[in-house]
Design an enzyme around this catalytic site. Sequence first.
Site, PDB file in Angstrom:
ATOM      1  N   TYR A 154     -10.267   2.956 -15.712  1.00 38.63           N
ATOM      2  CA  TYR A 154      -8.297   3.696 -15.890  1.00 38.63           C
ATOM      3  C   TYR A 154      -7.945   4.209 -16.864  1.00 38.63           C
ATOM      4  O   TYR A 154      -7.835   3.560 -17.979  1.00 38.63           O
ATOM      5  CB  TYR A 154      -7.461   3.778 -14.926  1.00 38.63           C
ATOM      6  CG  TYR A 154      -7.743   2.770 -13.365  1.00 38.63           C
ATOM      7  CD1 TYR A 154      -8.987   4.185 -12.622  1.00 38.63           C
ATOM      8  CD2 TYR A 154      -8.021   1.996 -12.991  1.00 38.63           C
ATOM      9  CE1 TYR A 154      -9.315   3.755 -11.131  1.00 38.63           C
ATOM     10  CE2 TYR A 154      -7.523   1.559 -11.653  1.00 38.63           C
ATOM     11  CZ  TYR A 154      -8.486   2.878 -10.740  1.00 38.63           C
ATOM     12  OH  TYR A 154      -9.348   1.467  -9.280  1.00 38.63           O
ATOM     13  N   GLY A 162      -8.304   6.053  -4.960  1.00 31.43           N
ATOM     14  CA  GLY A 162      -7.490   6.328  -4.240  1.00 31.43           C
ATOM     15  C   GLY A 162      -6.147   7.092  -4.496  1.00 31.43           C
ATOM     16  O   GLY A 162      -5.599   8.312  -4.598  1.00 31.43           O
ATOM     17  N   GLY A 163      -5.611   5.984  -5.114  1.00 32.94           N
ATOM     18  CA  GLY A 163      -4.327   5.897  -6.214  1.00 32.94           C
ATOM     19  C   GLY A 163      -3.361   5.805  -5.131  1.00 32.94           C
ATOM     20  O   GLY A 163      -3.151   5.126  -3.715  1.00 32.94           O
ATOM     21  N   ASP A 174      -6.258  -6.051  -2.299  1.00 34.27           N
ATOM     22  CA  ASP A 174      -6.062  -7.422  -3.739  1.00 34.27           C
ATOM     23  C   ASP A 174      -4.847  -6.761  -4.525  1.00 34.27           C
ATOM     24  O   ASP A 174      -3.785  -7.118  -5.307  1.00 34.27           O
ATOM     25  CB  ASP A 174      -6.822  -6.760  -5.233  1.00 34.27           C
ATOM     26  CG  ASP A 174      -6.942  -4.937  -5.876  1.00 34.27           C
ATOM     27  OD1 ASP A 174      -7.711  -4.465  -5.170  1.00 34.27           O
ATOM     28  OD2 ASP A 174      -7.020  -5.162  -6.753  1.00 34.27           O
ATOM     29  N   HIS A 175      -3.628  -5.939  -3.452  1.00 36.42           N
ATOM     30  CA  HIS A 175      -2.306  -4.824  -3.987  1.00 36.42           C
ATOM     31  C   HIS A 175      -1.645  -6.219  -4.172  1.00 36.42           C
ATOM     32  O   HIS A 175      -0.707  -5.760  -4.790  1.00 36.42           O
ATOM     33  CB  HIS A 175      -1.782  -3.918  -3.122  1.00 36.42           C
ATOM     34  CG  HIS A 175      -3.053  -3.116  -3.139  1.00 36.42           C
ATOM     35  ND1 HIS A 175      -4.696  -2.932  -2.978  1.00 36.42           N
ATOM     36  CD2 HIS A 175      -2.804  -1.709  -3.285  1.00 36.42           C
ATOM     37  CE1 HIS A 175      -4.904  -1.585  -2.780  1.00 36.42           C
ATOM     38  NE2 HIS A 175      -4.311  -1.196  -3.098  1.00 36.42           N
ATOM     39  N   GLY A 176      -1.372  -7.182  -3.192  1.00 35.42           N
ATOM     40  CA  GLY A 176      -0.679  -8.109  -2.939  1.00 35.42           C
ATOM     41  C   GLY A 176      -0.253  -8.832  -4.172  1.00 35.42           C
ATOM     42  O   GLY A 176       1.298  -9.529  -4.503  1.00 35.42           O
ATOM     43  N   VAL A 177      -0.764  -8.949  -5.890  1.00 34.10           N
ATOM     44  CA  VAL A 177      -0.376 -10.168  -6.495  1.00 34.10           C
ATOM     45  C   VAL A 177      -0.096  -8.574  -7.159  1.00 34.10           C
ATOM     46  O   VAL A 177       0.651  -8.975  -7.874  1.00 34.10           O
ATOM     47  CB  VAL A 177      -2.196  -9.634  -7.351  1.00 34.10           C
ATOM     48  CG1 VAL A 177      -1.969 -10.787  -8.869  1.00 34.10           C
ATOM     49  CG2 VAL A 177      -2.290 -11.528  -6.511  1.00 34.10           C
ATOM     50  N   ARG A 234      -4.928   1.796   0.090  1.00 36.37           N
ATOM     51  CA  ARG A 234      -3.774   2.854   0.612  1.00 36.37           C
ATOM     52  C   ARG A 234      -3.837   3.975   1.655  1.00 36.37           C
ATOM     53  O   ARG A 234      -4.016   3.833   2.587  1.00 36.37           O
ATOM     54  CB  ARG A 234      -2.218   2.631  -0.058  1.00 36.37           C
ATOM     55  CG  ARG A 234      -1.821   2.060  -1.058  1.00 36.37           C
ATOM     56  CD  ARG A 234      -1.028   1.575  -1.679  1.00 36.37           C
ATOM     57  NE  ARG A 234      -1.733   2.189  -3.357  1.00 36.37           N
ATOM     58  CZ  ARG A 234      -1.765   2.927  -4.758  1.00 36.37           C
ATOM     59  NH1 ARG A 234       0.124   2.677  -4.476  1.00 36.37           N
ATOM     60  NH2 ARG A 234      -2.516   2.661  -5.739  1.00 36.37           N
ATOM     61  N   LYS A 246     -15.605   2.329 -10.738  1.00 36.87           N
ATOM     62  CA  LYS A 246     -14.887   2.869  -9.960  1.00 36.87           C
ATOM     63  C   LYS A 246     -13.731   3.596 -11.258  1.00 36.87           C
ATOM     64  O   LYS A 246     -13.394   2.875 -11.947  1.00 36.87           O
ATOM     65  CB  LYS A 246     -13.968   2.199  -9.458  1.00 36.87           C
ATOM     66  CG  LYS A 246     -12.470   2.683  -8.570  1.00 36.87           C
ATOM     67  CD  LYS A 246     -12.031   1.165  -7.441  1.00 36.87           C
ATOM     68  CE  LYS A 246     -10.504   1.878  -7.626  1.00 36.87           C
ATOM     69  NZ  LYS A 246     -10.632   0.729  -6.761  1.00 36.87           N
ATOM     70  N   ARG A 278      -4.485   4.724 -18.980  1.00 36.47           N
ATOM     71  CA  ARG A 278      -3.383   4.389 -18.210  1.00 36.47           C
ATOM     72  C   ARG A 278      -2.615   3.774 -20.031  1.00 36.47           C
ATOM     73  O   ARG A 278      -3.225   2.690 -20.693  1.00 36.47           O
ATOM     74  CB  ARG A 278      -3.333   3.554 -17.503  1.00 36.47           C
ATOM     75  CG  ARG A 278      -3.410   3.925 -16.179  1.00 36.47           C
ATOM     76  CD  ARG A 278      -3.635   2.960 -15.204  1.00 36.47           C
ATOM     77  NE  ARG A 278      -3.596   3.678 -13.741  1.00 36.47           N
ATOM     78  CZ  ARG A 278      -4.006   3.000 -12.823  1.00 36.47           C
ATOM     79  NH1 ARG A 278      -3.393   1.867 -12.980  1.00 36.47           N
ATOM     80  NH2 ARG A 278      -4.622   3.712 -11.345  1.00 36.47           N
TER      81      ARG A 278
END
Length: 267
Positions: free
Chosen positions: A146, A202-203, A26-29, A231, A177, A148
Site C-alpha cells: 500500500y 477491502g479496506g 490478522d487484524h487482532g495484532v 472486514r 494485494k 501510506r
Amino acid sequence: MHIGKAIRLERIFNRDTKRTIIVPMDHGVTVGPLLGLETIRDTVTKLVAGGANAGLVHKGQVRLGHRMQGRDFGCIVHLSAGTSLSPHPNMKRLVTTVEEAIRLGADGVSVHVNLGDETEGQMLADLGQVAASAADWGMPLLAMVYARGPRIADEYAPEAVAHCARVGAELGADVVKVNYPGDGESFARAVACAGVPVVIAGGAKMASTREFLDMVKTSIDAGGAGLSVGRNVFQHSNPTRLIQVLDRIVHRGASVDEAVDGFEDIL
C-alpha cells in the site's frame, strides 16, 4: 515453477479458474479483537461453509483456527506485524519466518509493505529476504503493498496503486494485494504492470454490500485474480451466504444481479 509452490498455490487458488477468495483475519495484532474475529475457529467455519479458498492469519491463530473436520481450507501465515498503538503505525516488522510457517502447515506466507513510510526501506528489505527464502522452499508469497506515508496524498490514486503492484512483483511476490483504485480501467493497468496475479483489498467496511460486490465484479472484469478482503466479509451479518455470492462472481463469472439471485437477504 517449483512443484511444491505449484501444489501449494492450488490450495489457495481455484485450480480451474485461477482465481481466489482469501479472507485475512490478522487484524487482532493491528487493532485488537474486532467484531467477527472473537473466536477464530467459528469464523473459519462460516467461511469454509460458504466456499472461501483460503484464510490469512498470524502464527498463533493457526492452531486456534484448526477445525479438524470438514472441507479443507488454504492457510496463509502472515509474517509481518505492527499495531495501531505504535508511534509508527505504518511500520511492519517480521515476527516469524518462512520455516516456521512451513512447520505450522502453511500453504503460503504474506508480508505487508507500506510505501512512503519513513521505515519503507526496512519493509522492502524484509520483503526481499522473505521472497528469497520462500523461493528456496517452494512457498507461495503474497505481498500486501500500500502507499501510506507523509508524502502520500491518496493511497487509492491509480498511479500509486500501479506502483504498489509493480513493487510487489519486482521484489519476488507470487501474488500482490493492492487497494482498488476506484475504476476498472485503472485497476486493469495495475494488473498489467504487475505481471503476476493481483487481488484487491477491502479496506474499511463499506456502506453497503452492493457497493462491495460491484467493486469485486469490476475488478474481476479488469483482470483481477480475486480478493483478499477481511472486514467486509467476516463482519457481514451472514458471512457464509456472502461468500457463496462472491463464489458466483469470482469463480463462475456471474454478474452481481445473477450472483445475488436467491440471496437478496444479504444486501
